[in-house]
Design a protein around this motif. Structure first.
Motif, mmCIF file in Angstrom:
data_model
loop_
_atom_site.group_PDB
_atom_site.id
_atom_site.type_symbol
_atom_site.label_atom_id
_atom_site.label_comp_id
_atom_site.label_asym_id
_atom_site.label_seq_id
_atom_site.Cartn_x
_atom_site.Cartn_y
_atom_site.Cartn_z
ATOM 1 N N GLN A 169 -12.184 9.527 -1.056
ATOM 2 C CA GLN A 169 -11.719 8.716 -2.190
ATOM 3 C C GLN A 169 -10.481 9.327 -2.839
ATOM 4 O OE1 GLN A 169 -14.746 7.809 -5.092
ATOM 5 N NE2 GLN A 169 -16.218 7.124 -3.557
ATOM 6 N N TRP A 170 -10.401 10.640 -2.836
ATOM 7 C CA TRP A 170 -9.287 11.323 -3.483
ATOM 8 C C TRP A 170 -8.200 11.716 -2.487
ATOM 9 C CZ3 TRP A 170 -8.880 11.158 -8.599
ATOM 10 C CH2 TRP A 170 -10.041 10.843 -9.317
ATOM 11 N N SER A 171 -8.345 11.252 -1.232
ATOM 12 C CA SER A 171 -7.311 11.512 -0.224
ATOM 13 C C SER A 171 -6.128 10.589 -0.442
ATOM 14 C CB SER A 171 -7.870 11.301 1.184
ATOM 15 O OG SER A 171 -8.896 12.220 1.474
ATOM 16 N N LEU A 172 -4.939 11.074 -0.074
ATOM 17 C CA LEU A 172 -3.776 10.211 -0.084
ATOM 18 C C LEU A 172 -3.927 9.152 1.007
ATOM 19 C CD1 LEU A 172 -0.871 12.795 -0.489
ATOM 20 C CD2 LEU A 172 -1.922 11.393 -2.269
ATOM 21 N N ILE A 173 -3.429 7.951 0.761
ATOM 22 C CA ILE A 173 -3.540 6.857 1.728
ATOM 23 C C ILE A 173 -2.916 7.250 3.068
ATOM 24 C CG2 ILE A 173 -2.730 4.513 2.235
ATOM 25 C CD1 ILE A 173 -3.208 3.858 -0.718
ATOM 26 N N MET A 217 0.861 -1.185 0.000
ATOM 27 C CA MET A 217 0.000 0.000 0.000
ATOM 28 C C MET A 217 0.901 1.240 0.000
ATOM 29 S SD MET A 217 -3.116 0.940 2.638
ATOM 30 C CE MET A 217 -4.327 -0.187 1.953
ATOM 31 N N ASP A 218 0.948 1.930 -1.127
ATOM 32 C CA ASP A 218 1.791 3.112 -1.283
ATOM 33 C C ASP A 218 1.130 4.297 -0.584
ATOM 34 O OD1 ASP A 218 3.323 5.236 -2.049
ATOM 35 O OD2 ASP A 218 3.049 4.966 -4.202
ATOM 36 N N PRO A 219 1.745 4.825 0.492
ATOM 37 C CA PRO A 219 1.108 5.930 1.229
ATOM 38 C C PRO A 219 0.920 7.179 0.394
ATOM 39 C CG PRO A 219 3.383 5.595 1.969
ATOM 40 C CD PRO A 219 3.045 4.453 1.085
ATOM 41 N N GLY A 220 1.704 7.332 -0.691
ATOM 42 C CA GLY A 220 1.572 8.519 -1.530
ATOM 43 C C GLY A 220 0.535 8.378 -2.630
ATOM 44 N N MET A 221 -0.146 7.237 -2.701
ATOM 45 C CA MET A 221 -1.166 6.998 -3.727
ATOM 46 C C MET A 221 -2.534 7.448 -3.234
ATOM 47 S SD MET A 221 -2.211 3.326 -5.492
ATOM 48 C CE MET A 221 -0.685 3.171 -6.445
ATOM 49 N N LYS A 222 -3.370 7.931 -4.148
ATOM 50 C CA LYS A 222 -4.748 8.264 -3.787
ATOM 51 C C LYS A 222 -5.538 6.975 -3.564
ATOM 52 C CE LYS A 222 -5.154 12.744 -6.119
ATOM 53 N NZ LYS A 222 -3.779 12.875 -6.609
ATOM 54 N N ALA A 223 -6.488 7.029 -2.644
ATOM 55 C CA ALA A 223 -7.263 5.837 -2.290
ATOM 56 C C ALA A 223 -7.959 5.245 -3.506
ATOM 57 C CB ALA A 223 -8.281 6.171 -1.203
ATOM 58 N N GLY A 233 -5.656 4.738 10.585
ATOM 59 C CA GLY A 233 -5.226 3.348 10.524
ATOM 60 C C GLY A 233 -6.373 2.411 10.195
ATOM 61 N N GLY A 234 -7.532 2.650 10.793
ATOM 62 C CA GLY A 234 -8.697 1.809 10.533
ATOM 63 C C GLY A 234 -9.213 1.969 9.113
ATOM 64 N N GLU A 235 -9.177 3.200 8.575
ATOM 65 C CA GLU A 235 -9.624 3.419 7.198
ATOM 66 C C GLU A 235 -8.707 2.708 6.207
ATOM 67 O OE1 GLU A 235 -11.824 7.729 7.042
ATOM 68 O OE2 GLU A 235 -9.682 7.734 7.529
ATOM 69 N N ARG A 236 -7.403 2.709 6.481
ATOM 70 C CA ARG A 236 -6.480 1.992 5.600
ATOM 71 C C ARG A 236 -6.759 0.494 5.615
ATOM 72 N NH1 ARG A 236 -2.682 5.984 7.442
ATOM 73 N NH2 ARG A 236 -1.905 4.633 9.112
ATOM 74 N N ARG A 237 -7.084 -0.054 6.809
ATOM 75 C CA ARG A 237 -7.404 -1.479 6.902
ATOM 76 C C ARG A 237 -8.688 -1.792 6.118
ATOM 77 N NH1 ARG A 237 -4.263 -5.451 8.008
ATOM 78 N NH2 ARG A 237 -5.632 -6.587 9.416
ATOM 79 N N ARG A 238 -9.668 -0.886 6.204
ATOM 80 C CA ARG A 238 -10.929 -1.107 5.485
ATOM 81 C C ARG A 238 -10.704 -1.046 3.975
ATOM 82 N NH1 ARG A 238 -14.586 3.435 5.804
ATOM 83 N NH2 ARG A 238 -14.263 3.387 8.044
#
Length: 601
Positions: free
Chosen positions: A397-401, A357-363, A406-411
């Motif tokens: 949706q257009w936010s960076l990862i 999961m690239d933290p710099g990528m948009k969701a 933490g919970g949103e990234r898991r979802r």
């Protein structure tokens, strides 16, 4: 006595309002559970309570010299810290350092640490979290603020922490997804929802009931408001003229009613089962063994997975549960043995970390890597529409990862796994960082999932809700199979445990020992209470299963091969039923004694 009060608190993050003019207070010895969907501001509220995060508006008032202990979601230690140094970090009480070190070592031992001089730099996030938990519990605090304290604890550790917090002489505020944990400990639930706080007295079970009542009342009030507004608008359309003060006031009231925002039904994660078709051959493990040095994790393990298996894998931290999953998915090789996987098998692996999961990528770009359009049981939907089902609105949706909680990234990670339409779903600690609402929906998803589900979890409620067979890691790499859910497994283990041999020391006074034993038995243990609550249903299910087998035996009386298989199943069910009935008699007898003792009081 009130320990802490927060008034008119407002906190925003970028353009998202997390807390909107809310009030919150903590009383002496109160135990509060904070719940809500991921990303609504639970951790932000905890940090504000602990005084380590500034709010945009509002006032925080505490008693003089209030001591607050805080367990963060992701702790950080100084480079080069040893386990014992990290556990004692922040200590300013030089006078009691020796006794605190002894207490720290006792707690660390409970949480699986034996080398207190090991450096923490290379340790996993879970190990660091357990050390930080010791550090938080070690110091005398009037308020404990705990962010996901049960993450990375095995079942035995969770039970130890439960007992510790139940007896804790101070207030507790915590965020946790563990519903059994909440049910046993908290005296109040506070839900964070759309910037507001809703407080419910009682345990988690009571919260579920009270929340349903509140929502029903709100919806009824909303229906009544709309009905009145419809009548009033009809009055306006008949040509009422604003010629009098009374008419003007009437029209003003109608306008005010129109400006009231509609009460929205609670948004829920929507998961549709998107499994691929599976052929006859599934996964066959034969003679699997794995060791690291002298430590044997898995020894000569064999199992053929059935098409609708619901399997829970349990055991202490470090026993080899994740290793088994990694062998199963081909991430690491076994030392010996073979794994045969059917051609139609499609594995979806939800690991403990958000892999690749690239933290710099948009969701939304992360999701679109799987596909712009996704086929679901309801038809083809766009990636954006599917994200809305998982509670990612247009902004997020257009936010960076890296900007997601933490919970949103898991979802988001879970969503991507399910989009691949697996027919073998492997979940490694799925309850870490997922909110309770998402867990409930995931449980329903597993009910309808057409395929194999394999779960490694320390969440007792989640296992009770989802699995029908337990693989338990026992001594020397042995993996033993138990039928039923996690509570059934505990019952079987308790029944198999050898009875304690009474000490022959004669200096003990027999009458005093009898009184103490009687007093100790006049209440249910945690396991006994859970067992007592479900045992009638368990017996009914076993009786239904036995009756169904009787019918199958009659229908296959001439098929010797099938008949032998059915008779063996019948014997197993009858043995389970007999054990349950014996246990039912014991629990009911104990329950009657408890009631009698309470009446005597």
């Amino acid at each position: 006595m009130n320990l802490l009060t927060m008034e008119h608190i407002t906190k925003t993050y970028t353009d998202k309002v997390l807390l909107d003019d809310v009030n919150f207070s903590i009383n002496e010895n109160e135990k509060i559970g904070i719940i809500g969907v991921n990303g609504v501001g639970k951790s932000t509220l905890l940090r504000a309570v602990a005084g380590i995060e500034e709010v945009d508006e509002g006032k925080r008032t505490t008693t003089t010299n209030l001591k607050v202990g805080y367990l963060p979601q992701t702790p950080i230690f100084e480079p080069g810290s040893t386990v014992i140094k990290a556990a004692l970090s922040g200590n300013t009480d030089e006078m009691n350092l020796w006794s605190m070190e002894a207490d720290a070592k006792a707690m660390l031992n409970k949480l699986g640490f034996v080398d207190y001089d090991e450096v923490t730099d290379h340790m996993s996030g879970g190990q660091k979290k357990r050390i930080a938990l010791v550090r938080t519990l070690l110091f005398d605090s009037e308020i404990l603020v705990l962010d996901e304290p049960t993450n990375h604890l095995d079942n035995e550790m969770s039970e130890w922490l439960e007992e510790y917090l139940i007896g804790y002489r101070g207030a507790i505020v915590m965020v946790t997804h563990d519903r059994y944990f909440l049910d046993r400990i908290v005296t109040r639930i506070v839900e964070v929802d759309k910037g507001r706080l809703y407080s419910y007295p009682g345990s988690y079970s009571e919260f579920v009931r009270l929340k349903e009542e509140r929502q029903n009342m709100e919806l009824a009030t909303e229906r009544k408001r709309k009905s009145i507004l419809r009548v009033e608008l009809q009055w306006l359309m008949r040509g009422a003229r604003a010629r009098s003060t009374k008419q003007k006031a009437h029209i003003d009231r109608i306008h005010a009613m129109q400006e009231i925002a509609d009460i929205q039904a609670e948004r829920r994660v929507e998961m549709s089962s998107m499994a691929s078709r599976m052929g006859k051959k599934t996964i066959e493990m034969s003679g699997i063994s794995k060791s690291y040095g002298d430590k044997v994790l898995i020894k000569d393990y064999n199992y053929i997975f059935l098409r609708d298996d619901r399997i829970g894998i349990v055991g202490p931290n470090g026993c080899g549960k994740s290793t088994l999953l990694n062998i199963l998915t081909g991430k690491i090789p076994a030392d010996s043995g073979t794994i045969e996987i059917g051609q139609t098998v499609k594995i979806g692996y939800f690991g403990q970390t958000n892999e690749a999961m690239d933290p710099g990528m948009k969701a939304i770009d992360y999701i679109k890597e799987v596909g712009e359009y996704i086929r679901t049981p309801e038809g083809v939907v766009t990636a954006s529409k599917l994200m809305e089902r998982f509670l990612f609105d247009g902004t997020s949706q257009w936010s960076l990862i890296e900007k997601l909680s933490g919970g949103e990234r898991r979802r988001l990670y879970l969503m991507r796994i399910l989009m691949g339409a697996p027919n073998v779903l492997i979940l490694d600690e799925p309850t870490n960082d997922l909110d309770i609402q998402t867990l409930r929906i995931l449980e329903d998803y597993i009910d309808e999932f057409d395929g194999i589900v394999i779960i490694v979890s320390h969440d007792r409620y989640f296992l009770d809700r989802t699995v029908r067979r337990i693989f338990a890691f026992e001594e020397a790499g042995e993996i033993r199979q138990y039928e039923g859910n996690y509570s059934d497994y505990l019952i079987r283990k308790e029944l198999e445990a050898p009875e304690e041999v009474e000490s022959p020391r004669k200096e003990k006074d027999d009458s005093q020992r009898a009184v103490r034993t009687h007093e100790k038995k006049l209440k249910f243990t945690y396991k006994e209470q859970r067992e007592f609550d479900t045992i009638d249903e368990d017996i009914a299910l076993l009786e239904e299963k036995s009756a169904a087998l009787d019918e199958e035996i009659l229908a296959n009386a001439t098929n010797s091969g099938k008949l032998n298989e059915l008779m063996k199943q019948k014997e197993e069910v009858e043995a389970q039923l007999e054990a349950k009935m014996e246990r039912w008699e014991y629990l009911n007898e104990l329950y009657e004694k408890i009631l009698a003792a309470q009446n005597d009081c």
